[in-house]
Structures are given as C-alpha cells and as structure tokens.
Design a protein around this motif. Structure first.
Motif, PDB file in Angstrom:
ATOM      1  N   SER B  54       0.668  -1.141   0.163  1.00 44.71           N
ATOM      2  CA  SER B  54       0.028  -0.076   0.067  1.00 44.71           C
ATOM      3  C   SER B  54       0.974   1.034   0.113  1.00 44.71           C
ATOM      4  N   GLY B  75      -1.520   5.572  -2.186  1.00 47.06           N
ATOM      5  CA  GLY B  75      -1.985   6.431  -3.359  1.00 47.06           C
ATOM      6  C   GLY B  75      -3.377   5.804  -3.422  1.00 47.06           C
ATOM      7  N   PRO B  76      -4.435   6.235  -3.920  1.00 47.51           N
ATOM      8  CA  PRO B  76      -5.647   6.010  -4.294  1.00 47.51           C
ATOM      9  C   PRO B  76      -5.921   4.899  -5.154  1.00 47.51           C
ATOM     10  N   ARG B  78      -4.294   1.828  -4.765  1.00 50.88           N
ATOM     11  CA  ARG B  78      -4.007   0.920  -3.960  1.00 50.88           C
ATOM     12  C   ARG B  78      -4.828   0.960  -2.734  1.00 50.88           C
ATOM     13  N   VAL B  79      -6.053   0.756  -2.614  1.00 52.40           N
ATOM     14  CA  VAL B  79      -6.825   1.171  -1.384  1.00 52.40           C
ATOM     15  C   VAL B  79      -6.744  -0.035  -0.336  1.00 52.40           C
ATOM     16  N   VAL B  80      -6.574   0.374   0.935  1.00 53.84           N
ATOM     17  CA  VAL B  80      -6.647  -0.733   2.014  1.00 53.84           C
ATOM     18  C   VAL B  80      -8.102  -0.784   2.856  1.00 53.84           C
ATOM     19  N   ALA B 148     -13.928   1.720  -0.368  1.00 53.83           N
ATOM     20  CA  ALA B 148     -12.731   1.381  -1.136  1.00 53.83           C
ATOM     21  C   ALA B 148     -12.989   1.288  -2.583  1.00 53.83           C
ATOM     22  N   MET B 151     -13.621   3.875  -5.314  1.00 50.94           N
ATOM     23  CA  MET B 151     -12.419   4.548  -5.896  1.00 50.94           C
ATOM     24  C   MET B 151     -11.816   4.035  -7.153  1.00 50.94           C
TER      25      MET B 151
END
Lengths: 236, 280
Positions: B54, B75-76, B78-80, B148, B151
């Motif tokens: 991430s 960065g958006p 790779r959303v967690v 998540a 996005m």
C-alpha cells in the motif's frame, strides 16, 4: 436561604457586614435596573471573550506545533506543562509593569490563564488520534493540511471541547482576580468597590452573578456541545 | 505481470536497538484481476507485507512494482480495507464513502451519485444518512468495502477484513465480496489467518512461514467453469495448507507457551474410554 435570613437578623454583626437575603436581592435588583451591575457584566464578558478567543487560537496553534514537530515537543512541550502550573494571577505584577495598570494587563492575565490548558488539551487531542484513521486517510491520498483539516481536527474534537471548557474556567477565574486587583471596571472591580464602601450586600450580589454566569456557560454551552458530539459519535 | 514483488525485505527497529527482520526475501507476482490470499500464523508479517504494497510502510530492501512502476507512497489506486472498519465517526455513511472521491477532486454531485450506487451494491442504500455507530459490525465493514471500491482501485488490499466479525456475517460478506469481485474485476490481495476463508475466496494462496516471514508455499485453487469451487477440492486443499502450516504454528506456540508444548498429540490412537475401542 431562610436560615441565612434568620441568622442575619439574629446575629450581633452589623447588617452591612452580614446582610440578609432580602437586602441582597434588593441590591441585586436595583443594580441590574440602574445599570451598575449590568454594565459591569458586559464589561467583564467583553474582556473575557477577547482573552478567551486569543487563548484558544494561540492554544490551537501551539498544540499543532507541539504535535507536529518533535523538537518543539521536547522544548516548548515541557515549558507549557511548567507554565500551566503557575496560577495566572501570578502574572499580574509582571503585566502591570509591562502594560500599566489597565485593560491590557487584565487581558494579558486572562489570556495567559487559558492558553496553556488549551495548548495541552489540543496536543493530547492531536496525539490521541487513532493511527487507523490517519492510515485510512493516507491510503486515499490525503496528506498535509488536508489531513489536518479532515481527520486530525475532527477526530480530536471531543478533547478540544474539554480543552475549551477548562480554558473558559481558567480565564473566568483569572478575569475576576485581575479585575479585583486591577482597575477599569467589571464585576471584579465592583467587588472591590463594595468592599471599600462597606457594602457587603453588593459584594454578595456580584458573587451571585458570577456564580450564575459560570453555571450558565458550563451547563448550557459546554455540556450541550459535549453532548451533541457524544450523540453524533455514539459515545453516550 | 501486474503486481510484482522482488526480494522484498523489511526490518524494524526494536526497543533494544536491535534490528528485527520481519520479512525476508519475499518475491511473488499477481496478475490483473486475480484474487490472491496470503495466509500465515500470527506475527509472520503478512499485514506488514500488505502495508508495504500500500505504501504506508517502506521496504528495507527489494522492489515492489505495479505495472512496472515502483511503489513509493500511499495512493488511491491501492486502497486498503483494514481489520477494523476505520470509518470516520464524525461523518455519516455517505460522506465516509465520498471522502476519497472528493480528494480526487471529483465534483460533489458526481461523487454522491457514485457513492449511492456503490452503497446499493453492498445493500446499504437506506443507511446513507446514518452515522457509523448506528450500524452493526457487518454493516460497517460493508461501508468500508464500499468506500474502497468506489475509488475504482487497481488493487484492493484487504487486511483480515472479516476477522472481527461473527461467523454468519462473515459468510454473508464472503459471498458479497466474491460477487463484487466478479462484477468489478478488481485485483484483490487478501491477508487472513483463516485457511478456509482463503480457500473459499481466492485463486492463488501464498502460505507464509514465520520469523522471519518467508514464502513457504504457493497453491492454486482449481475453480470450476462458473467460478465456484467444489467442496471436495476445498477440503483437500485446506488439509494440504494446514499440513504446511503445522510446523510454523508449532514454532509460534512454542515461543508463546514454552518449549514443552506439543501441537501434535500422540500419534497412537486412543479413545476417550481408555480401552482400544473394543472393550479390551
């Protein structure tokens, strides 16, 4: 109140030193009507608002700096704890020498009285923002000022509110002490007038007013603020 | 290859100023649209691995690349999804979901329309105005997943997202997640300690060894044409993974419970009555 009235009538102390309830209420009423007490209230609250606002702004900024920079935390952070333990009225002699016996000196004491508590609460509020919220925000691309505005400040609102409450209490006490010793009107000064004229009924009237204002601010304004936040967050 | 990890190593500074190696020489690849799980015993660094991808943590050594570009910061794309839902309690559900979109400078109207649509996908459109504390645990997690997914991430990173939920809610969310994955074709990297969960959900399973975290084995899950996996296959695979992990689990337990602890019981069959099963 009945006991008070009876005690006053029966006691051998002259009434100007230990007035009864009825006499106090009469003075209070007259003072409000003829503007003596009302004027003092507005003067005091005006001062308080100015000092309190400055203290809150300075406290927020200092709190942010202490949270953000390790160096500031190590130096100023410690100093703030030390300064906070000084009762604000202790600053008055210094303030009188710096600014003269007047408006500015009292404002200075009021501001100083509230700033350190506000700073400490802001700092601990910021420091206690869960890492999880910050991580979430950062994965969505938030950083810098945006992170501060959308996560750090909202997440520390409960702590900031209790900071405001304490700051208010501290500045209120500082104001009374400052006005009592300093010049330039206000409720504290009215107390001093009452003492020098030997009018204890006036002194007690002012004390009642001080208690009422304090209670209103604490119970109505801050308690309500706190409750609203708790309800929204589901804490209560 | 879409996501590539090459020789990734991560060290942490411990209290006594010693360096502790958490991850050692991790290399694997994930294809676009693949559902990959990472399983391992507690403390094997699987969550750390996810944070590295991430960008929340930096690797001490090695390379992490997404479509050829090195990962340097969060960065958006790779959303967690975290183990706890991580919803902001001061925002209502809709504002929570639009948070990332508004950060991308999307107009408010468009963001809200998109968020509403995503909330429909997780069956929560009636709760757009509620605050997080008014929702149940499972609902909160669905909001977190919606937040998540809205996005349109290239990769969805999930860090034991269902670990804190009860069994029923978890099963329901498994199905929902699979459905969403099929619909959106998003690449998922899913960290869990639950072997069954990994087998049920993923196409590829990476099993990790512990202290330091290393890749021990990789399994591919055979899926049928419709994307569902027959029970016989999952059970067999579960057994295999469990066998692989047994040794690691024993290592962890021994460290935590003392050296005389034995994970495996005696091999000789004994039934509870103390006889040999036939009244002898």
């Amino acid at each position: 109140m009945v006991i008070w009235e009876v005690a006053s009538r029966l006691s051998t102390v002259p009434t100007f030193m230990f007035p009864g309830v009825l006499q106090v209420l009469e003075t209070l009423f007259n003072g409000i009507i003829n503007g003596q007490i009302t004027g003092a209230i507005f003067q005091s609250i005006g001062r308080l608002l100015v000092g309190f606002t400055i203290a809150v702004i300075v406290g927020l900024i200092l709190g942010y700096l202490i949270w953000r920079y390790k160096l500031v935390d190590d130096t100023l952070g410690f100093l703030v704890v030390a300064l906070q333990s000084i009762p604000s009225i202790v600053w008055l002699p210094l303030a009188i020498v710096w600014f003269g016996l007047g408006e500015t000196a009292i404002l200075f004491v009021v501001t100083i009285g509230a700033t350190w508590t506000m700073t400490m609460n802001t700092t601990s509020g910021f420091k206690n923002v869960p890492t999880l919220y910050q991580r979430v925000a950062r994965t969505y691309g938030s950083s810098g000022f945006h992170l501060l505005r959308t996560v750090i400040i909202p997440a520390s609102i409960p702590q900031i509110i209790s900071g405001l409450r304490l700051a208010w209490a501290f500045s209120w006490r500082a104001l009374m002490a400052g006005e009592l010793l300093g010049a330039g009107g206000g409720l504290g000064h009215l107390l001093e007038t009452g003492r020098s004229l030997g009018q204890m009924d006036l002194v007690i009237s002012v004390m009642i007013i001080i208690a009422i204002i304090g209670t209103i601010m604490d119970n109505v304004v801050f308690t309500r603020l706190e409750k609203n936040v708790q309800k929204k967050w589901g804490l209560s | 290859m879409y996501l590539t990890l090459d020789g990734v190593e991560k060290k942490f500074q411990s209290n006594t100023n010693n360096e502790v190696k958490v991850l050692d020489d991790i290399s694997f690849e994930v294809e676009k649209g693949q559902f990959v799980s990472i399983v391992g015993p507690s403390g094997c660094g699987k969550s750390t691995l996810l944070y590295l991808v991430s960008g929340l943590e930096k690797a001490s050594k090695g390379k992490i690349e997404i479509s050829g570009e090195q990962v340097t910061k969060p960065g958006p794309d790779r959303v967690v999804v975290f183990q706890e839902d991580g919803l902001f309690p001061w925002l209502n559900v809709l504002d929570n979901v639009t948070y990332g979109l508004l950060l991308k400078k999307m107009p408010k109207k468009e963001a809200e329309a998109k968020a509403t649509e995503m909330l429909k996908l997780v069956h929560l459109s009636n709760y757009a105005d509620s605050y997080p504390h008014q929702l149940s645990g499972g609902m909160k997690h669905r909001v977190a997943i919606a937040r998540a997914l809205v996005m349109d991430p290239d990769i969805l990173l999930m860090d034991e997202p269902f670990a804190a939920l009860d069994e029923q809610t978890r099963m329901a969310l498994h199905n929902e997640l699979l459905e969403i994955w099929r619909k959106t074709k998003v690449t998922v990297l899913f960290v869990t300690h639950n072997i069954r969960e990994a087998v049920l959900l993923s196409q590829k399973i990476i099993v990790m060894a512990t202290r330091p975290g290393k890749i021990k084995a990789t399994y591919h899950v055979q899926t049928t044409q419709d994307g569902y996996t027959p029970d016989s296959v999952t059970l067999d695979l579960e057994q295999k993974i469990l066998a692989t992990l047994e040794e690691e689990m024993e290592k962890v337990l021994k460290e935590e419970l003392g050296d005389d602890y034995n994970f495996k019981k005696s091999d000789i069959h004994r039934d509870t009555n103390g006889d040999m099963g036939s009244g002898i």
